[in-house]
Scaffold this motif. Structure first.
Motif, PDB file in Angstrom:
ATOM      1  N   GLN A 107       0.748   7.349   4.816  1.00 53.05           N
ATOM      2  CA  GLN A 107       1.814   6.420   4.644  1.00 53.05           C
ATOM      3  C   GLN A 107       2.678   6.675   5.873  1.00 53.05           C
ATOM      4  N   PRO A 108       3.632   5.745   6.215  1.00 53.96           N
ATOM      5  CA  PRO A 108       3.932   5.687   7.636  1.00 53.96           C
ATOM      6  C   PRO A 108       5.479   6.764   7.637  1.00 53.96           C
ATOM      7  N   ASP A 517       4.609  -2.760   7.991  1.00 54.62           N
ATOM      8  CA  ASP A 517       5.165  -2.500   6.357  1.00 54.62           C
ATOM      9  C   ASP A 517       5.805  -0.351   6.288  1.00 54.62           C
ATOM     10  N   ARG A 518       7.049  -0.987   6.541  1.00 57.33           N
ATOM     11  CA  ARG A 518       7.660   0.208   7.486  1.00 57.33           C
ATOM     12  C   ARG A 518       7.100   0.617   8.668  1.00 57.33           C
ATOM     13  N   GLY A 521       6.004  -2.909  13.931  1.00 54.34           N
ATOM     14  CA  GLY A 521       4.931  -3.544  14.347  1.00 54.34           C
ATOM     15  C   GLY A 521       3.469  -3.343  13.692  1.00 54.34           C
ATOM     16  N   LEU A 522       2.307  -3.946  14.228  1.00 52.53           N
ATOM     17  CA  LEU A 522       1.334  -4.047  13.921  1.00 52.53           C
ATOM     18  C   LEU A 522       0.486  -3.042  14.652  1.00 52.53           C
ATOM     19  N   SER A 523      -0.199  -2.516  15.153  1.00 57.52           N
ATOM     20  CA  SER A 523      -1.103  -1.438  16.216  1.00 57.52           C
ATOM     21  C   SER A 523      -2.569  -2.895  16.325  1.00 57.52           C
ATOM     22  N   ASP A 524      -3.025  -1.969  17.491  1.00 53.80           N
ATOM     23  CA  ASP A 524      -4.251  -3.038  17.964  1.00 53.80           C
ATOM     24  C   ASP A 524      -5.619  -2.797  17.123  1.00 53.80           C
ATOM     25  N   ALA A 645      -5.023  -1.301   6.944  1.00 54.17           N
ATOM     26  CA  ALA A 645      -4.648  -0.331   6.933  1.00 54.17           C
ATOM     27  C   ALA A 645      -3.840   0.446   7.101  1.00 54.17           C
ATOM     28  N   PRO A 646      -3.427   1.325   6.122  1.00 53.43           N
ATOM     29  CA  PRO A 646      -1.512   2.111   6.673  1.00 53.43           C
ATOM     30  C   PRO A 646      -0.782   0.870   7.160  1.00 53.43           C
ATOM     31  N   GLY A 647       0.718   1.208   6.890  1.00 52.63           N
ATOM     32  CA  GLY A 647       0.949   1.234   8.509  1.00 52.63           C
ATOM     33  C   GLY A 647       1.299  -1.190   7.998  1.00 52.63           C
TER      34      GLY A 647
END
Length: 796
Positions: A107-108, A517-518, A521-524, A645-647
């Motif tokens: 988790q982030p 989520d925490r 932004g969202l990664s590639d 995915a997490p994040g």
């Protein structure tokens, strides 16, 4: 001298005005102190870099200086080399900041600063940060981290980057926040350069070295020292400070209005009760101008005393305001209150000016008192509505109607301000025009009681209110303000809380959404895991605007086949007009890595916020902006993934709309509660004071009633009934003034959201405002009347 004597002798009459000015100055003073303290600060990680060189700024579309235009890597390296050769410069460091965030247990690790937490190892010299354990990173797979993260040399750590999560080896720990990669790795992760820091042999000679550096830099950049180094403040910090400033500015503006309103109503009532005294002054030769100066002098004296008390209260309340802003997360991480003279002086001057402004109408009214009135025992209003009052009331009413209409057609940024402005105008209009309404209302309400009751109280209440409509309007004024603002603000919040999520849910129907989520932004990697759907990649680009030079705008990289075409861009009509391009022309785009490309404008389409003003290939954006993060992935419900995915978090349309509005709703609700507290608190002071003034000003009336056989109980019943009816009139008018602006807001929200939006009110807030106003009015009036009657009752 006469004004000062009146202030000493009539302390009760000026108590509400004094308290209103005191709290108004305190509120404005706290606002200015916070604003002064919240100025951009130099980041602690740059403390040992007395001199920075930053690239030129681009203007935004309104023409104001905005983003720095990063240098490309090659130009930055060449400039750093020239700076290295300046006398007094010990070393230069190319500084970078980009997204990096730790993941623990899948988790982030929540971190507001994650968007700018990544740096090259050389940047540790700018704080400087000390190496506490291990060594500096030597390969692309190593990273040094903050010792507070709880990992040590040799541990494996999952670090999320814009490209996706990478498992890295912790090479060492330092005594400051951030993730420190090798300089080569940092250059790949963030190739654009926004700052070159210079370390000096003698930091005390930064000014002299800066002069030599400016000669070397020329027009390719700007040399900054001292507080000007705050130009590198992270965007999330600037945004938090903006939210905090907006919040307290709204409180200050409302406080300013209510202060003027309360002072004006209080002094109007005080002046009305002194007609015989003023008439006596006129009889012995006082000119109208002298009467006006006396009233204004009293107001200035009250304002000065209130300003001094308010300045002291502002200093005392500043820590509380800081605690409130910190709890709402609208301050910079290192925010601290610093007390300086100019905010307090400015607030005090505003307080005196507000008091004098509020007394202006009362002074003109006092100047019209005739000498003959000094001989009158009874004070009967012969003309409750003057021409000036008609004109002012009508103008306020007309302006309120105009603002209410504009509220319906305004944008989101202006809708709240216009609704508040409309409510202020209607409150002023209701107060000024109240004498016209009070007579008919009193006749209708009291007629059955006066005909059927054998008691004297209903008859006396009817006669008193009909005889003194201006006084009744003055006592009802603060109740109009208290109820009006409480209903308006709570109504706006409740209506928006329902409207915006409903509109967003309607627009997103049939889709599921992946949101951060925490993470910022969202990664590639998250985007690649969900290949179906819209996943725009936001970036900032720099375009040459004819006649204005480099201008920065928001752009999007899209993977939609309609827009994802190499070498092409799609523009909205407004953007195309601003930069004077048409379909088929080419345009040179400078990206955040400092490099430029020429794109063909393939299409110019009507403006559509959902599409974007400048859209190009997602791959092109990623090639130039390697730290950009995707905001949201929109996926047709038929292709909804089971897990993410997490994040990241998976939402349906409704839950996404509610979550998206949650932050705005939390801040809006907090602001609303603070504004309601300010408005009701101010008005409560005025209610209590005006009722007490009315009671103390009627000693002679009570004496006559006692002589005619009235008992204390009868007089108390009479006062309680009169006050309750006056307060009820104020409550009704306070409710009525909110309807036009709230109706305008609902109409505007219906059009914007495409849903049927109806007015919604908070029953608890409205009920508390109404019952609180009634209770304060009756309690203050009965208490003051008892104090007036008690000596005589005891004697009897």
């Amino acid at each position: 001298m006469l004004a000062l004597a009146n202030l000493r002798e009539r302390r009760r009459s000026f108590a509400a005005a004094f308290l209103a000015v005191t709290f108004g100055v305190a509120l404005i003073g706290v606002t200015l102190l916070v604003h002064d303290s919240a100025r951009p600060r130099v980041q602690s990680r740059l403390a040992a870099a007395p001199l920075l060189v930053v690239p030129p700024r681009a203007a935004n579309e309104s023409g104001h200086p905005s983003d720095l235009m990063p240098w490309p890597e090659r130009d930055a390296a060449a400039l750093a080399g020239r700076l290295d050769r300046i006398e007094g410069v010990r070393a230069t460091v190319i500084d970078r900041s980009f997204y990096a965030q730790a993941f623990r247990d899948g988790q982030p690790v929540a971190d507001d600063a994650a968007r700018d937490a990544g740096h090259g190892w050389s940047s540790t010299r700018l704080a400087p940060y000390r190496l506490l354990s291990g060594a500096a990173p030597r390969t692309d797979g190593e990273v040094a981290v903050d010792a507070a993260l709880g990992v040590g040399p040799g541990d494996r750590l999952l670090v999320n980057l814009a490209s996706g999560p990478r498992e890295m080896t912790v090479s060492g720990t330092v005594d400051g926040p951030g993730f420190f990669f090798t300089d080569v790795a940092a250059a790949r992760l963030d190739p654009g350069v926004r700052a070159i820091a210079a370390l000096l042999d003698d930091p005390g000679r930064a000014g002299a070295v800066a002069g030599r550096a400016r000669a070397v830099v020329g027009d390719t950049g700007t040399v900054v020292t001292g507080d000007a180094r705050a130009v590198l403040e992270p965007q999330f910090v600037a945004h938090q400070r903006f939210l905090g400033t907006q919040l307290i500015a709204a409180m200050a503006l409302l406080g300013l209005f209510v202060t003027v309103f309360v002072v004006a109503a209080t002094l109007a009532l005080a002046t009305a009760q002194r007609r015989r005294e003023i008439g006596l002054l006129r009889a012995i030769g006082a000119r109208p101008a002298q009467i006006r100066r006396m009233i204004l002098g009293e107001a200035a004296g009250v304002g000065l005393a209130g300003a001094l008390a308010g300045a002291v209260l502002a200093v005392a309340a500043a820590p509380l305001m800081k605690a409130i802003l910190v709890s709402l997360d609208v301050t910079a991480p290192d925010f601290a209150i610093s007390v300086s003279a100019w905010p307090l002086l400015a607030a005090a001057l505003i307080g005196v000016g507000v008091a004098v402004t509020g007394a202006w109408a009362a002074s003109r009214r006092a100047a019209t008192v005739a000498p003959l009135e000094s001989l009158l025992d009874a004070q009967v209003e012969k003309r409750p509505m003057t021409l000036g009052r008609w004109l002012a009331g009508g103008t306020s009413l007309g302006l309120g109607v105009l603002l209410a209409v504009l509220t319906a057609g305004s944008g989101a940024d202006d809708r709240i301000n216009l609704a508040m402005g409309a409510a202020m105008c209607f409150i002023v209009a209701a107060t000024l025009l109240a004498p016209v309404l009070i007579g008919p209302v009193v006749r209708v309400v009291t007629a059955p009681l006066a005909r059927r009751s054998a008691a004297a109280a209903p008859v006396l209440i009817r006669a008193e209110l009909l005889n003194a409509t201006r006084r009744t309007a003055s006592t009802a004024a603060p109740i109009i303000a208290a109820v009006g603002f409480a209903v308006l603000i709570s109504g706006m919040v409740e209506t928006m809380r329902t409207a915006y999520p409903a509109g967003e849910t309607k627009k997103l129907a049939g889709q599921v959404l992946i949101a951060p989520d925490r993470t910022p932004g969202l990664s590639d990697q998250v985007v690649a895991d969900n290949p179906v759907g819209k996943a725009a990649l936001p970036t900032r680009i720099f375009l040459d605007r004819p006649g204005a030079g480099p201008t920065v705008i928001d752009a999007l990289g899209s993977r939609d086949p309609r827009w994802d075409r190499p070498g092409e861009a799609v523009l909205g009509e407004s953007t195309a007009t601003t930069f004077r391009v048409t379909a088929g022309q080419t345009i040179t785009v400078r990206f955040v890595d400092g490099r430029s490309e020429t794109l063909t404008v393939s299409r110019v389409l009507p403006d559509d916020p959902a599409r974007g003003a400048f859209v190009m290939s997602r791959a092109l954006v990623r090639r130039h902006d390697r730290a950009a993060l995707t905001d949201t992935v929109f996926i047709p419900a038929a292709h909804a993934p089971r897990t993410v995915a997490p994040g990241a978090a998976l939402h349906d349309a409704r839950s996404f709309a509610l979550a998206d509005y949650d932050t705005d709703a939390r801040l809006t609700s907090s602001l609303a509660m603070m504004l309601i507290a300010v408005a009701v608190g101010y008005s409560g002071l005025a209610v209590a004071n005006t009722m007490a003034m009315a009671a103390y000003g009627r000693k002679a009336d009570f004496t006559v009633l006692r002589s005619a056989g009235g008992t204390v109980r009868q007089l108390m019943t009479f006062v309680a009934g009169e006050t309750a009816l006056t307060a009820a009139i104020g409550v009704v008018l306070g409710l009525l003034v909110t309807l036009p602006p709230l109706a305008g807001m609902a109409a505007g929200l219906s059009e914007v959201t495409g849903t049927d939006v109806s007015l919604r009110l908070s029953g608890g807030v409205v009920g508390a405002a109404i019952l609180g106003s009634l209770f304060m009015a009756v309690a203050a009036s009965v208490t003051a009347t008892w104090r007036v009657l008690r000596p005589r009752a005891a004697a009897g």
